[in-house]
Scaffold this motif. Structure first.
Motif, PDB file in Angstrom:
ATOM      1  N   HIS A 157       0.850  -1.187   0.000  1.00  0.00           N
ATOM      2  CA  HIS A 157       0.000   0.000   0.000  1.00  0.00           C
ATOM      3  C   HIS A 157       0.888   1.241   0.000  1.00  0.00           C
ATOM      4  N   ASP A 158       0.297   2.380  -0.321  1.00  0.00           N
ATOM      5  CA  ASP A 158       1.055   3.631  -0.413  1.00  0.00           C
ATOM      6  C   ASP A 158       0.957   4.425   0.879  1.00  0.00           C
ATOM      7  N   GLU A 159       2.104   4.682   1.493  1.00  0.00           N
ATOM      8  CA  GLU A 159       2.216   5.595   2.620  1.00  0.00           C
ATOM      9  C   GLU A 159       2.741   6.932   2.097  1.00  0.00           C
ATOM     10  N   ASP A 160       2.580   7.989   2.885  1.00  0.00           N
ATOM     11  CA  ASP A 160       3.126   9.288   2.491  1.00  0.00           C
ATOM     12  C   ASP A 160       4.644   9.193   2.386  1.00  0.00           C
ATOM     13  N   LEU A 161       5.193   9.743   1.314  1.00  0.00           N
ATOM     14  CA  LEU A 161       6.639   9.714   1.120  1.00  0.00           C
ATOM     15  C   LEU A 161       7.327  10.594   2.148  1.00  0.00           C
ATOM     16  N   ALA A 162       8.423  10.114   2.682  1.00  0.00           N
ATOM     17  CA  ALA A 162       9.173  10.875   3.675  1.00  0.00           C
ATOM     18  C   ALA A 162      10.626  10.427   3.652  1.00  0.00           C
ATOM     19  N   GLY A 163      11.503  11.312   4.097  1.00  0.00           N
ATOM     20  CA  GLY A 163      12.897  10.935   4.274  1.00  0.00           C
ATOM     21  C   GLY A 163      13.792  11.197   3.076  1.00  0.00           C
ATOM     22  N   THR A 164      15.052  10.847   3.263  1.00  0.00           N
ATOM     23  CA  THR A 164      16.107  11.136   2.288  1.00  0.00           C
ATOM     24  C   THR A 164      15.938  10.376   0.987  1.00  0.00           C
ATOM     25  N   ILE A 165      15.150   9.323   0.987  1.00  0.00           N
ATOM     26  CA  ILE A 165      14.932   8.571  -0.250  1.00  0.00           C
ATOM     27  C   ILE A 165      14.373   9.469  -1.349  1.00  0.00           C
ATOM     28  N   GLN A 166      13.724  10.564  -0.957  1.00  0.00           N
ATOM     29  CA  GLN A 166      13.163  11.489  -1.936  1.00  0.00           C
ATOM     30  C   GLN A 166      14.245  12.272  -2.686  1.00  0.00           C
ATOM     31  N   MET A 167      15.497  12.214  -2.211  1.00  0.00           N
ATOM     32  CA  MET A 167      16.590  12.872  -2.914  1.00  0.00           C
ATOM     33  C   MET A 167      17.042  12.095  -4.150  1.00  0.00           C
ATOM     34  N   ILE A 177      18.491  -0.225  -8.182  1.00  0.00           N
ATOM     35  CA  ILE A 177      18.279  -1.613  -7.772  1.00  0.00           C
ATOM     36  C   ILE A 177      17.759  -1.614  -6.344  1.00  0.00           C
ATOM     37  N   THR A 178      16.789  -2.472  -6.068  1.00  0.00           N
ATOM     38  CA  THR A 178      16.273  -2.575  -4.705  1.00  0.00           C
ATOM     39  C   THR A 178      15.792  -3.991  -4.433  1.00  0.00           C
ATOM     40  N   THR A 179      15.871  -4.384  -3.174  1.00  0.00           N
ATOM     41  CA  THR A 179      15.259  -5.634  -2.729  1.00  0.00           C
ATOM     42  C   THR A 179      13.957  -5.350  -1.987  1.00  0.00           C
ATOM     43  N   ASN A 180      13.533  -4.095  -1.948  1.00  0.00           N
ATOM     44  CA  ASN A 180      12.313  -3.709  -1.236  1.00  0.00           C
ATOM     45  C   ASN A 180      11.066  -4.132  -2.011  1.00  0.00           C
ATOM     46  N   PHE A 181      10.022  -4.486  -1.276  1.00  0.00           N
ATOM     47  CA  PHE A 181       8.751  -4.848  -1.898  1.00  0.00           C
ATOM     48  C   PHE A 181       7.849  -3.641  -2.129  1.00  0.00           C
ATOM     49  N   ASP A 182       8.055  -2.570  -1.391  1.00  0.00           N
ATOM     50  CA  ASP A 182       7.177  -1.403  -1.513  1.00  0.00           C
ATOM     51  C   ASP A 182       7.484  -0.635  -2.800  1.00  0.00           C
ATOM     52  N   ASP A 183       6.626   0.368  -3.098  1.00  0.00           N
ATOM     53  CA  ASP A 183       6.768   1.171  -4.317  1.00  0.00           C
ATOM     54  C   ASP A 183       7.311   2.571  -4.037  1.00  0.00           C
ATOM     55  N   VAL A 184       8.027   2.742  -2.938  1.00  0.00           N
ATOM     56  CA  VAL A 184       8.488   4.073  -2.550  1.00  0.00           C
ATOM     57  C   VAL A 184       9.405   4.680  -3.615  1.00  0.00           C
ATOM     58  N   ILE A 185      10.355   3.924  -4.108  1.00  0.00           N
ATOM     59  CA  ILE A 185      11.302   4.461  -5.098  1.00  0.00           C
ATOM     60  C   ILE A 185      10.562   4.883  -6.363  1.00  0.00           C
ATOM     61  N   LYS A 186       9.709   4.019  -6.856  1.00  0.00           N
ATOM     62  CA  LYS A 186       8.916   4.335  -8.055  1.00  0.00           C
ATOM     63  C   LYS A 186       8.134   5.622  -7.855  1.00  0.00           C
ATOM     64  N   ARG A 187       7.490   5.785  -6.718  1.00  0.00           N
ATOM     65  CA  ARG A 187       6.673   6.968  -6.451  1.00  0.00           C
ATOM     66  C   ARG A 187       7.522   8.221  -6.289  1.00  0.00           C
ATOM     67  N   CYS A 188       8.723   8.083  -5.735  1.00  0.00           N
ATOM     68  CA  CYS A 188       9.619   9.236  -5.611  1.00  0.00           C
ATOM     69  C   CYS A 188      10.008   9.774  -6.983  1.00  0.00           C
ATOM     70  N   TYR A 189      10.319   8.881  -7.895  1.00  0.00           N
ATOM     71  CA  TYR A 189      10.712   9.314  -9.246  1.00  0.00           C
ATOM     72  C   TYR A 189       9.508   9.876 -10.008  1.00  0.00           C
ATOM     73  N   GLU A 190       8.340   9.322  -9.790  1.00  0.00           N
ATOM     74  CA  GLU A 190       7.142   9.869 -10.425  1.00  0.00           C
ATOM     75  C   GLU A 190       6.833  11.256  -9.885  1.00  0.00           C
TER      76      GLU A 190
END
Length: 342
Positions: A157-167, A177-190
């Motif tokens: 599910h989508d949580e509000d984006l937060a933190g340095t990953i947004q850089m 490359i990521t081993t994470n299951f969430d879509d945080v990286i995809k959403r940051c780039y979008e």
């Protein structure tokens, strides 16, 4: 970097007074006066000044970190590779925690409450670094479908984006490359209007070498995604299936190992991917294999040299920051430094 405006707004310390006025930094304003007097240009100028001060403070912090151990020379080599566009980030679960997603240990401890696995048994497996076996024990004790649902509930599910990953979109216009299951990286780039050309699941990413050769910007979800059991790599059985000889996933890891990887938000303590990289280094030799880097925390009670020796087997060289300091802030400081600050 507009995503930092949230932090800027918090630091304005605005308060609503009993009379309905807005209190900012000790001064009281009526709402209409703010609308009339505070135009967008004024706000943006104030934000720009705040961002400049933040950057200066974090660059000082980065310099303090780089004076630790043998960080400086190593970081200089990493920055040289970054300037040549040769660095690809490898993002771990630690970067998604500020957005509200659990780290793996926390998730497993929460999941245990829905099983008959005892706390002692789980802790015993985790203390031995047997994360795959720990996940398998929990999954085996749950009814069919319940384990898959738990994974989706935690990471699908989508949580509000937060933190340095947004850089990341502003620093790496490359594949990720990521081993994470969430879509945080995809959403940051979008959110930064810099979407990926493709999203590849590791188990099916046969075309990855072509994308890397072309310099295309793709997101490689090495262990799949939360809502797809077929591509997911999490339990011991799944690791054994996807990491066996001749499997596509091994070819994917070999392909990404030809680039300079920068591990961020990864613990790298017990990791099947690191085992594969170690095997590749043993085959090629340390003098031929590409060097990789990692931003890693280190506690005063940890055996730093033992960790260094373990990582060196995979040609991964750490840039250490103190474990008792804010992880996200330390990483942000080092990323500012990486892109040429100071």
């Amino acid at each position: 970097m507009d995503f930092l405006k949230g932090k800027f707004n918090e630091e304005l310390l605005a308060e609503i007074e009993d009379n309905g006025n807005v209190k900012i930094a000790g001064s009281s304003f009526t709402p209409d006066s703010i609308l009339k007097e505070m135009d967008s240009d004024g706000y943006n100028e104030a934000f720009s000044d705040w961002l400049d001060q933040r950057k200066k403070r974090l660059l000082i912090k980065a310099d303090e970190i780089l004076r630790l151990y043998d960080n400086q020379g190593r970081f200089n080599r990493l920055r040289d590779s970054y300037k040549r566009g040769a660095v690809i980030p490898f993002i771990g679960a630690g970067m998604s925690i500020p957005s509200g997603y659990p780290g793996w240990t926390k998730f497993l401890c929460q999941l245990r409450n829905e099983t008959r696995v005892s706390e002692d048994d789980l802790n015993n497996l985790l203390s031995q670094g047997k994360y795959e076996e720990a996940v398998q024990a929990l999954a085996d004790d749950m009814p069919a479908g319940s384990f898959d649902e738990a994974i989706e509930n935690a990471f699908g599910h989508d949580e509000d984006l937060a933190g340095t990953i947004q850089m990341l979109p502003y620093i790496f216009n490359t594949s990720i490359i990521t081993t994470n299951f969430d879509d945080v990286i995809k959403r940051c780039y979008e959110a930064a209007n810099l979407s990926f050309l493709e999203i590849l699941l590791g188990a099916n990413a046969r075309e990855l070498p072509r994308y890397l050769g072309e310099g295309s910007k793709v997101l490689i979800k090495l262990h799949g995604k939360a809502n797809s059991r077929h591509s997911r790599v999490l339990t011991y059985t799944e690791y054994q299936r996807h990491y066996r000889e001749g499997n596509c996933l091994l070819n994917v890891i070999e392909a990404i190992s030809t680039k300079t990887l920068l591990f961020i938000g990864c613990s790298l303590v017990v990791d099947r991917t690191i085992q594969v990289l170690t095997q590749l280094v043993e085959t090629k030799g340390h003098d031929v294999a590409i060097r990789h880097y990692a931003l890693l925390s280190i506690g005063e009670d940890e055996d730093r040299l033992a960790r260094r020796d373990h990582l060196a087997m995979a040609n991964i060289f750490p840039i250490w920051y103190p474990a008792d300091e804010d992880h996200d802030e330390c990483i942000e400081a080092l990323l500012w430094k990486l892109i040429g600050g100071g």
